[in-house]
Motif scaffolding. Sequence first.
Motif, PDB file in Angstrom:
ATOM      1  N   THR A  46       1.022  -1.473   0.126  1.00 17.08           N
ATOM      2  CA  THR A  46      -0.035   0.500   0.184  1.00 17.08           C
ATOM      3  C   THR A  46       0.767   1.265  -0.017  1.00 17.08           C
ATOM      4  OG1 THR A  46      -1.874  -1.550   1.020  1.00 17.08           O
ATOM      5  CG2 THR A  46      -1.906   1.510   1.371  1.00 17.08           C
ATOM      6  N   GLU A  47       1.875   0.944   0.709  1.00 18.47           N
ATOM      7  CA  GLU A  47       2.833   2.382   0.979  1.00 18.47           C
ATOM      8  C   GLU A  47       3.419   2.430  -0.277  1.00 18.47           C
ATOM      9  OE1 GLU A  47       7.010   3.670   3.290  1.00 18.47           O
ATOM     10  OE2 GLU A  47       5.414   2.267   4.106  1.00 18.47           O
ATOM     11  N   ALA A  50       1.305   4.454  -3.207  1.00 21.71           N
ATOM     12  CA  ALA A  50       1.175   6.225  -2.816  1.00 21.71           C
ATOM     13  C   ALA A  50       2.134   6.751  -2.947  1.00 21.71           C
ATOM     14  CB  ALA A  50       0.532   6.212  -1.307  1.00 21.71           C
ATOM     15  N   GLU A  51       3.091   6.270  -3.073  1.00 18.81           N
ATOM     16  CA  GLU A  51       4.714   6.871  -3.052  1.00 18.81           C
ATOM     17  C   GLU A  51       5.276   6.981  -5.341  1.00 18.81           C
ATOM     18  OE1 GLU A  51       7.306   9.654  -3.017  1.00 18.81           O
ATOM     19  OE2 GLU A  51       6.977   8.169  -0.797  1.00 18.81           O
ATOM     20  N   ARG A  52       5.214   8.595  -4.870  1.00 20.11           N
ATOM     21  CA  ARG A  52       5.179   8.511  -6.489  1.00 20.11           C
ATOM     22  C   ARG A  52       6.962   9.250  -6.807  1.00 20.11           C
ATOM     23  NH1 ARG A  52       1.570   5.988  -8.220  1.00 20.11           N
ATOM     24  NH2 ARG A  52      -0.512   6.490  -8.003  1.00 20.11           N
ATOM     25  N   SER A  53       7.606   9.251  -6.041  1.00 21.77           N
ATOM     26  CA  SER A  53       8.889   9.209  -5.717  1.00 21.77           C
ATOM     27  C   SER A  53      10.132   8.267  -5.852  1.00 21.77           C
ATOM     28  CB  SER A  53      10.161  10.616  -4.640  1.00 21.77           C
ATOM     29  OG  SER A  53      11.112  10.743  -4.227  1.00 21.77           O
ATOM     30  N   ASP A  59      13.351   2.922  -2.088  1.00 22.12           N
ATOM     31  CA  ASP A  59      13.580   2.991  -0.709  1.00 22.12           C
ATOM     32  C   ASP A  59      12.520   0.981  -0.092  1.00 22.12           C
ATOM     33  OD1 ASP A  59      14.906   2.580   1.728  1.00 22.12           O
ATOM     34  OD2 ASP A  59      12.524   3.852   2.143  1.00 22.12           O
ATOM     35  N   VAL A  60      10.768   1.601  -0.381  1.00 24.40           N
ATOM     36  CA  VAL A  60      10.414   0.870  -0.554  1.00 24.40           C
ATOM     37  C   VAL A  60      10.810  -0.457  -0.550  1.00 24.40           C
ATOM     38  CG1 VAL A  60       7.395  -0.327  -0.545  1.00 24.40           C
ATOM     39  CG2 VAL A  60       8.340   2.363  -0.135  1.00 24.40           C
ATOM     40  N   PHE A  61      10.863  -0.365  -2.511  1.00 22.05           N
ATOM     41  CA  PHE A  61      11.735  -2.516  -2.257  1.00 22.05           C
ATOM     42  C   PHE A  61      12.839  -3.117  -2.162  1.00 22.05           C
ATOM     43  CE2 PHE A  61      10.915  -0.194  -7.257  1.00 22.05           C
ATOM     44  CZ  PHE A  61       9.035  -1.033  -7.289  1.00 22.05           C
ATOM     45  N   THR A  62      12.766  -1.540  -1.563  1.00 26.47           N
ATOM     46  CA  THR A  62      14.404  -2.224  -0.212  1.00 26.47           C
ATOM     47  C   THR A  62      14.112  -2.740   0.829  1.00 26.47           C
ATOM     48  OG1 THR A  62      16.134  -0.738  -0.968  1.00 26.47           O
ATOM     49  CG2 THR A  62      16.654  -1.784   0.130  1.00 26.47           C
ATOM     50  N   THR A  85       3.591  -2.638 -13.154  1.00 26.79           N
ATOM     51  CA  THR A  85       3.805  -0.967 -13.224  1.00 26.79           C
ATOM     52  C   THR A  85       2.525  -0.955 -12.302  1.00 26.79           C
ATOM     53  OG1 THR A  85       1.265  -2.084 -12.623  1.00 26.79           O
ATOM     54  CG2 THR A  85       1.246  -2.716 -14.675  1.00 26.79           C
ATOM     55  N   ALA A  86       2.333   0.400 -12.225  1.00 23.51           N
ATOM     56  CA  ALA A  86       2.900   1.837 -10.601  1.00 23.51           C
ATOM     57  C   ALA A  86       1.824   0.819  -9.597  1.00 23.51           C
ATOM     58  CB  ALA A  86       2.210   2.203 -10.600  1.00 23.51           C
ATOM     59  N   GLU A  87       1.054  -0.498  -9.789  1.00 23.68           N
ATOM     60  CA  GLU A  87       0.824  -1.020  -9.059  1.00 23.68           C
ATOM     61  C   GLU A  87       1.009  -2.425  -8.565  1.00 23.68           C
ATOM     62  OE1 GLU A  87      -3.435  -0.134  -9.663  1.00 23.68           O
ATOM     63  OE2 GLU A  87      -2.906   2.468  -9.069  1.00 23.68           O
ATOM     64  N   ARG A  88       1.427  -2.984  -9.641  1.00 23.32           N
ATOM     65  CA  ARG A  88       1.714  -4.670  -9.519  1.00 23.32           C
ATOM     66  C   ARG A  88       3.266  -4.899  -9.747  1.00 23.32           C
ATOM     67  NH1 ARG A  88      -1.398  -6.129 -13.528  1.00 23.32           N
ATOM     68  NH2 ARG A  88       0.559  -5.968 -15.107  1.00 23.32           N
TER      69      ARG A  88
END
Length: 107
Positions: A46-47, A50-53, A59-62, A85-88
């Motif tokens: 979910t985070e 919501a993140e576009r940067s 960082d979330v991937f890590t 995609t941005a959501e998958r």
Amino acid sequence: MDKYFDLLIIDRDFSLNNGFEPNLTKNEHSIGQDIKHSIIESGLATELVAERSPTLRYDVFTRIILLVETDRRIIPGTARIREETAERLYLTADTYDFGRIGVTING
């Protein structure tokens, strides 16, 4: 050799057979399902939505990779994420017993 068993969950619900009994998943599919659910339950999927940067997305991937690699069935250093995609996301990792697994995570 069947080592891990779990109830099969599809679209956030138990999968039932014709007798209305839960279907089972095992081994690499069970591990993949556990990993997918741990990512969703952690709130990281979910985070990420919501993140576009780009920097903060990586960082979330890590953080997702570090979470996946805490699973004792996963070989550390083998988890990889591909953003479809941005959501998958498509995540792969190597297991000690069953080789490479892959799971799709929808945010």
